[in-house]
Design an enzyme around this catalytic site. Sequence first.
Site, PDB file in Angstrom:
ATOM      1  N   ASP A 193     -27.965  -7.410  32.749  1.00  0.00           N
ATOM      2  CA  ASP A 193     -28.691  -7.606  31.498  1.00  0.00           C
ATOM      3  C   ASP A 193     -28.031  -8.589  30.540  1.00  0.00           C
ATOM      4  OD1 ASP A 193     -30.837  -5.898  31.973  1.00  0.00           O
ATOM      5  OD2 ASP A 193     -29.564  -4.160  31.614  1.00  0.00           O
ATOM      6  N   HIS A 237     -20.827  -0.934  33.851  1.00  0.00           N
ATOM      7  CA  HIS A 237     -21.802  -0.417  34.793  1.00  0.00           C
ATOM      8  C   HIS A 237     -21.217   0.814  35.455  1.00  0.00           C
ATOM      9  CE1 HIS A 237     -24.731  -0.297  38.030  1.00  0.00           C
ATOM     10  NE2 HIS A 237     -25.467  -1.067  37.275  1.00  0.00           N
ATOM     11  N   HIS A 273     -30.129   1.657  29.976  1.00  0.00           N
ATOM     12  CA  HIS A 273     -30.609   1.248  31.309  1.00  0.00           C
ATOM     13  C   HIS A 273     -31.344  -0.081  31.134  1.00  0.00           C
ATOM     14  CE1 HIS A 273     -31.852   1.502  35.363  1.00  0.00           C
ATOM     15  NE2 HIS A 273     -32.767   2.440  35.303  1.00  0.00           N
TER      16      HIS A 273
HETATM   17  N1  ACO Z   1     -18.700  -1.764  25.518  1.00  0.00           N
HETATM   18  C1  ACO Z   1     -17.534  -1.176  25.136  1.00  0.00           C
HETATM   19  N2  ACO Z   1     -16.969  -0.168  25.803  1.00  0.00           N
HETATM   20  C2  ACO Z   1     -17.608   0.282  26.913  1.00  0.00           C
HETATM   21  C3  ACO Z   1     -18.815  -0.282  27.368  1.00  0.00           C
HETATM   22  C4  ACO Z   1     -19.353  -1.351  26.632  1.00  0.00           C
HETATM   23  N3  ACO Z   1     -20.488  -1.935  27.020  1.00  0.00           N
HETATM   24  N4  ACO Z   1     -19.198   0.373  28.491  1.00  0.00           N
HETATM   25  C5  ACO Z   1     -18.282   1.303  28.707  1.00  0.00           C
HETATM   26  N5  ACO Z   1     -17.309   1.252  27.777  1.00  0.00           N
HETATM   27  C6  ACO Z   1     -16.085   2.059  27.707  1.00  0.00           C
HETATM   28  C7  ACO Z   1     -16.405   3.498  27.309  1.00  0.00           C
HETATM   29  O1  ACO Z   1     -16.349   3.664  25.909  1.00  0.00           O
HETATM   30  C8  ACO Z   1     -15.320   4.251  28.030  1.00  0.00           C
HETATM   31  O2  ACO Z   1     -14.106   4.079  27.308  1.00  0.00           O
HETATM   32  P1  ACO Z   1     -13.039   5.288  27.222  1.00  0.00           P
HETATM   33  O3  ACO Z   1     -12.573   5.493  28.627  1.00  0.00           O
HETATM   34  O4  ACO Z   1     -12.003   4.802  26.290  1.00  0.00           O
HETATM   35  O5  ACO Z   1     -13.809   6.481  26.702  1.00  0.00           O
HETATM   36  C9  ACO Z   1     -15.148   3.482  29.336  1.00  0.00           C
HETATM   37  O6  ACO Z   1     -15.572   2.149  29.055  1.00  0.00           O
HETATM   38  C10 ACO Z   1     -15.981   4.046  30.483  1.00  0.00           C
HETATM   39  O7  ACO Z   1     -17.315   4.077  30.064  1.00  0.00           O
HETATM   40  P2  ACO Z   1     -18.355   5.192  30.504  1.00  0.00           P
HETATM   41  O8  ACO Z   1     -19.326   5.376  29.387  1.00  0.00           O
HETATM   42  O9  ACO Z   1     -17.644   6.386  31.029  1.00  0.00           O
HETATM   43  O10 ACO Z   1     -19.061   4.493  31.722  1.00  0.00           O
HETATM   44  P3  ACO Z   1     -20.434   4.929  32.341  1.00  0.00           P
HETATM   45  O11 ACO Z   1     -20.350   4.612  33.782  1.00  0.00           O
HETATM   46  O12 ACO Z   1     -20.820   6.311  31.992  1.00  0.00           O
HETATM   47  O13 ACO Z   1     -21.471   3.980  31.589  1.00  0.00           O
HETATM   48  C11 ACO Z   1     -22.912   2.208  31.063  1.00  0.00           C
HETATM   49  C12 ACO Z   1     -22.062   2.879  32.150  1.00  0.00           C
HETATM   50  C13 ACO Z   1     -23.925   3.226  30.511  1.00  0.00           C
HETATM   51  C14 ACO Z   1     -23.697   1.085  31.700  1.00  0.00           C
HETATM   52  C15 ACO Z   1     -21.993   1.696  29.954  1.00  0.00           C
HETATM   53  O14 ACO Z   1     -21.072   0.761  30.486  1.00  0.00           O
HETATM   54  C16 ACO Z   1     -22.754   1.077  28.787  1.00  0.00           C
HETATM   55  O15 ACO Z   1     -23.219   1.798  27.912  1.00  0.00           O
HETATM   56  N6  ACO Z   1     -22.936  -0.295  28.792  1.00  0.00           N
HETATM   57  C17 ACO Z   1     -23.694  -0.944  27.764  1.00  0.00           C
HETATM   58  C18 ACO Z   1     -25.173  -0.789  28.056  1.00  0.00           C
HETATM   59  C19 ACO Z   1     -25.630  -1.653  29.209  1.00  0.00           C
HETATM   60  O16 ACO Z   1     -25.312  -2.833  29.295  1.00  0.00           O
HETATM   61  N7  ACO Z   1     -26.439  -1.032  30.095  1.00  0.00           N
HETATM   62  C20 ACO Z   1     -27.015  -1.731  31.229  1.00  0.00           C
HETATM   63  C21 ACO Z   1     -26.450  -1.238  32.500  1.00  0.00           C
HETATM   64  S1  ACO Z   1     -27.116  -2.144  33.846  1.00  0.00           S
HETATM   65  C22 ACO Z   1     -28.665  -1.493  34.065  1.00  0.00           C
HETATM   66  O17 ACO Z   1     -28.965  -0.378  33.807  1.00  0.00           O
HETATM   67  C23 ACO Z   1     -29.639  -2.374  34.575  1.00  0.00           C
END
Ligand code: ACO
Length: 446
Positions: free
Chosen positions: A380, A324, A285
């Site tokens: 971010d 996201h 987050h």
């Molecule tokens: N890098 C690589 N792969 C990713 C990333 C990433 N940053 N984010 C998601 N994916 C992939 C997942 O591995 C998944 O792949 P799969 O379908 O092969 O299993 C797919 O994309 C979907 O991802 P989920 O985890 O299901 O997406 P979710 O909506 O649950 O997660 C989140 C969202 C937590 C923001 C995620 O994208 C992440 O961890 N990002 C990196 C952390 C980040 O930047 N957080 C800030 C968010 S903005 C905020 O809070 C202000």
Amino acid sequence: MNPTTPETQVAAEGTTRMSRDTLSITDNRTGKAYEIPIKNDTIHATDLRQIKVKPDEFGMMSYDPAFNNTALCQSKITFIDGDKGILRYRGYSIEELAEKSTYLETAYLILHGELPNRSQLEEWTYHITHHTFIHESVKKFLDGFHYDAHPMGMMISAIAALSTFYPEAKDIFNKDSRRKQTYRLIGKMPTLAAFSYRHSLGMPFAYPDNELSYAGNFLNMLFKTSELKYRPNPTLEHALDVLFILHADHEQNCSANAMRCVGSSHVDPFSATAAATAALYGPLHGGANEEVLRMLLEIGSLANVPAFIKRVKAGETKLMGFGHRVYKNYDPRARIIKHVADGVFEIMGRNPLLNIALECERIALEDDYFVSRKLYPNVDFYTGLIYQSMGFPVTMFPVLFAIPRTSGWIAQWEEMLLDPEQKIARPRQVYLGYDLRPYAPLDQRS
Ligand code: ACO
């Protein structure tokens, strides 16, 4: 909708009425058909409870770990269209607010629902400005933290501790009390943040300066040294204010949900805000901006970007600052932040990590792994570069998120409190553990 209300009807199989605003469900276990009202494109989860095989059963629930498809409230604060990349506070676009508003005006808008007129804005600014000082005893326990304590840990503790200084904050259904705690929370967050930062440097605390703007005073408390009057650089002050606007609210994210959930027990707003701040601290987050910078440092050079992306695609690591839950398009805040970055870099010099970030973005936006998963830069991805250029240590990044988000948290909390449909937040579970079994004495256990 409660299953016993007349709006919910069980229809005999084969005689289901067609209606534009209902959902017909047939339970193939029993052959029974149900007609459930649709309102605002949703069904009420409790309407599912009437669906059961035997009369003494609990009834059907929806299973939704991590709230992927569950609305927990009706809200009038923030609108997001994640597919189109739209973010609006109270109907105003984030682009227009970032260009024309100030953080304090935007905070007023988020909390009150309308932009303030001149006298309302003056009064609001006066009250926030005159609640920036913290009790000297708060300083004492900030001083008790270890010199390298993470400022978010200090913030969480200090915000929670404020509830012990203002016991009247428990009077949550008193509008005047809520307003007073709002002034205190928004006013004191920058002070707690700056004092945490100065503590980590071993520097004396710099007290608030009421003549400066909200962002300007924060810079003063952070960076003032021996000068009699600190004068913030107007470009940096404006950049910080815009960043504050962009972070003010984001509807039902993890920390807003923490604020609502903890607040639903009717605890005071300081305790609930401490919980929301804790939620924000996590690397998935608000802690992501910190992780982005660490990631860019780890990549180290342009030449290493392709190998890093390869590791991301192999599932070994994440491209932090990408992806996201809601945005499946470019995060509109990230777009604005890129412009803010240009202004900051003009004054402070171009951040050498920027090229690595741009290269990661370029590759990711063309690569099928990211494109097919709709992974775009989020808020971010670029904020860390700006914060670093402004002189903030990495550990302060999530703190810079928590300060402006306080107005959004309070708005979400107040909306929850005043919503007659809301009760203490208490989800259900699907129990898959043991059925009743006899207690085994110690000497009979394997
Ligand atoms: N890098 C690589 N792969 C990713 C990333 C990433 N940053 N984010 C998601 N994916 C992939 C997942 O591995 C998944 O792949 P799969 O379908 O092969 O299993 C797919 O994309 C979907 O991802 P989920 O985890 O299901 O997406 P979710 O909506 O649950 O997660 C989140 C969202 C937590 C923001 C995620 O994208 C992440 O961890 N990002 C990196 C952390 C980040 O930047 N957080 C800030 C968010 S903005 C905020 O809070 C202000």
